[in-house]
Design an enzyme around this catalytic site. Sequence first.
Site, PDB file in Angstrom:
ATOM      1  N   ILE A 128       1.810  26.817   0.201  1.00 44.45           N
ATOM      2  CA  ILE A 128       1.191  26.405  -0.957  1.00 44.45           C
ATOM      3  C   ILE A 128      -0.294  25.693  -0.677  1.00 44.45           C
ATOM      4  CG2 ILE A 128       1.123  24.671  -3.232  1.00 44.45           C
ATOM      5  CD1 ILE A 128       4.260  25.035  -3.030  1.00 44.45           C
TER       6      ILE A 128
ATOM      7  N   GLU B 145      -2.321  29.088   0.015  1.00 44.81           N
ATOM      8  CA  GLU B 145      -2.681  29.692  -1.006  1.00 44.81           C
ATOM      9  C   GLU B 145      -3.649  29.162  -1.997  1.00 44.81           C
ATOM     10  OE1 GLU B 145       1.086  31.082  -1.829  1.00 44.81           O
ATOM     11  OE2 GLU B 145       1.054  32.540  -0.199  1.00 44.81           O
ATOM     12  N   GLU B 146      -3.277  27.988  -2.399  1.00 49.02           N
ATOM     13  CA  GLU B 146      -3.852  27.147  -3.478  1.00 49.02           C
ATOM     14  C   GLU B 146      -5.339  26.669  -2.884  1.00 49.02           C
ATOM     15  OE1 GLU B 146      -3.212  27.001  -6.480  1.00 49.02           O
ATOM     16  OE2 GLU B 146      -1.197  27.820  -6.331  1.00 49.02           O
ATOM     17  N   GLY B 147      -5.473  26.370  -1.421  1.00 43.20           N
ATOM     18  CA  GLY B 147      -6.793  25.905  -1.097  1.00 43.20           C
ATOM     19  C   GLY B 147      -6.936  24.408  -1.569  1.00 43.20           C
TER      20      GLY B 147
END
Length: 218
Positions: free
Chosen positions: A83, A86-88
């Site tokens: 998470i 991918e979310e950064g």
Amino acid sequence: MTSNVLAEVIPMKCLTTLIAVVSVTVAAGCASIQSRPAPATTLPPAVDKIPTPVAPPSPVAPEGRIAPPFDGLSTLDVVLDKIREEEGLRLQAYQGPSGKWLIGYGHGTDVQPGMSISHAHAEELLDQDVGVVEEVIKSVVRVPINAAEFSAMVGLAYNIGTGNFRSSTVLRKLNEGDRQGAADAFLLWTKVRQNGVLVESPDLVQRRSEDRKLFLSD
């Protein structure tokens, strides 16, 4: 006068005799009542105690899986790291693909333009958001699951939103007992809306493929 006296005397004798007879009869009746045994008291039949309701047994979890309410089940670190990746991490408020303002690792509650946070605060918001997702999943899944299945669904729901997850084919298939169908349904969530049109995102294709692989792992 004599006849009148006789008429009065004779009835008095009869009356005396009658009184005596009645007295004897009443006395005999009382004696009979006193000697008569009291009727037996009939008690109402005993009422059985109402049985205490017994709760239905919880689903029996196969080895390696945990049954509802999923006590002790938490998201795997590999998913939390995914998470984050991918979310950064963004410490300044930004707009996501849908135009919603986000911050940190995709946190979207009470975010305003120009808002900024620290790295530590971003981690706190991630923990809070993952905790909300976990509780939603635990409340809607009806079958025993393992940590990998649970974590894969957390990753999906974190990305698509808990509302979408509640109505997803992933959840429906899982609760029907079709784990393979649930795993395959992860691949349905690969599109984003651009200019009002849904288009497939290569990043989401890769992300859902990894979610599916984790879901099917033991």
